[in-house]
Every structure is written in C-alpha cells, then in structure tokens.
Design a protein around this motif. Structure first.
Motif: not given
Length: 146
Positions: A103-127
């Motif tokens: 039930g954890e989320a796999l997410c695009f991470d646009y925090r460092e470059s909001p205009s990028s079309s190649q964001p990094s991928i992060v896992l958001v844990t249940v915590e």
C-alpha cells in the motif's frame, strides 16, 4: 529487461485517451514522462512482470499501475485518489503513479525541477518517508527484476 503487463483490476483495462492524460498534466501543472504516457495509456490498472525493485538493502513489489480514467468501483486505485491522500502530508511536487503490495505509493518527484519531463521516482512509505529509487520512470522500469 522488458516488462510485460498482466491484469490486476480488470481482465481488459480501458485504454487511456490522450485528453485524460492532458487533463492530469493540467491539473497537476506538470509534464509527465513520455514513457509513462505510453505505458499508462495501454496498461492502467495492471501489474508488471517482473515486479521487484530495490530499495536500499531490501526489495519491494510494484503491485499496480494506478488508473488515470475514473472507475467508481476501483477509485482507490486511481492517481486522483492517490494524490488526494498524499497531498495532505507530502511536500508539493510528489505525484503518484503506482502502488506497492504493502500500500505504499510509487511517485514522480518534481520537487527539484517542476518543469522537467523526466522526474526522479520515489517511494512514499506508509509512515510518510520518501526514498529515491530511480532517476526516471524509464530507469525504474528497466531495473524491475524477479
């Protein structure tokens, strides 16, 4: 390694029309990766094979690619629902595309470059912790393994 997609939510998922993806990009104010658009347009609500990915010293399972089109019976598996849940406790710039078996989320991470079309991928844990797992969506899929 190439990824194949198996049914998870439905035997045959509906294809995602380009206007659904454009609406998502407009709502979030981002440009989604081209690779993601290609995958989700044909495989929303499906599970990948292989499905394991590395996280630190351990492994996790990419269970399901969240849906872009609205499905009432399976709304909890939509990017819209996932985003609503995450935005309450995540910093701006984190957008879900998948879910793990826990039930954890796999997410695009646009925090460092909001205009990028190649964001990094992060896992958001249940915590609510964030763990970087790939430099791009394509890298994430390429690194899935058995």
């Amino acid at each position: 390694m190439s990824v194949s997609w198996e049914p998870y939510l439905r035997e045959v998922p509906p294809e995602v029309a380009p206007h659904h993806i454009q609406a998502l990009e407009q709502r979030w104010g981002i440009t989604l990766p081209a690779e993601y658009k290609q995958v989700v347009s044909k495989h929303q609500g499906m599970t990948p094979t292989p499905s394991l990915f590395n996280i630190g010293r351990g492994k996790n399972v990419f269970c399901v690619l969240l849906t872009v089109t609205h499905t009432e019976q399976r709304d909890s598996y939509s990017v819209w629902s996932g985003y609503e849940s995450l935005q309450r406790y995540m910093p701006p710039g984190i957008y879900p595309f998948g879910m793990t078996s826990g039930g954890e989320a796999l997410c695009f991470d646009y925090r460092e470059s909001p205009s990028s079309s190649q964001p990094s991928i992060v896992l958001v844990t249940v915590e609510g912790d964030l763990h970087r797992i790939a430099g791009s969506f394509a890298d994430f899929l390429d690194n899935l393994h058995d």
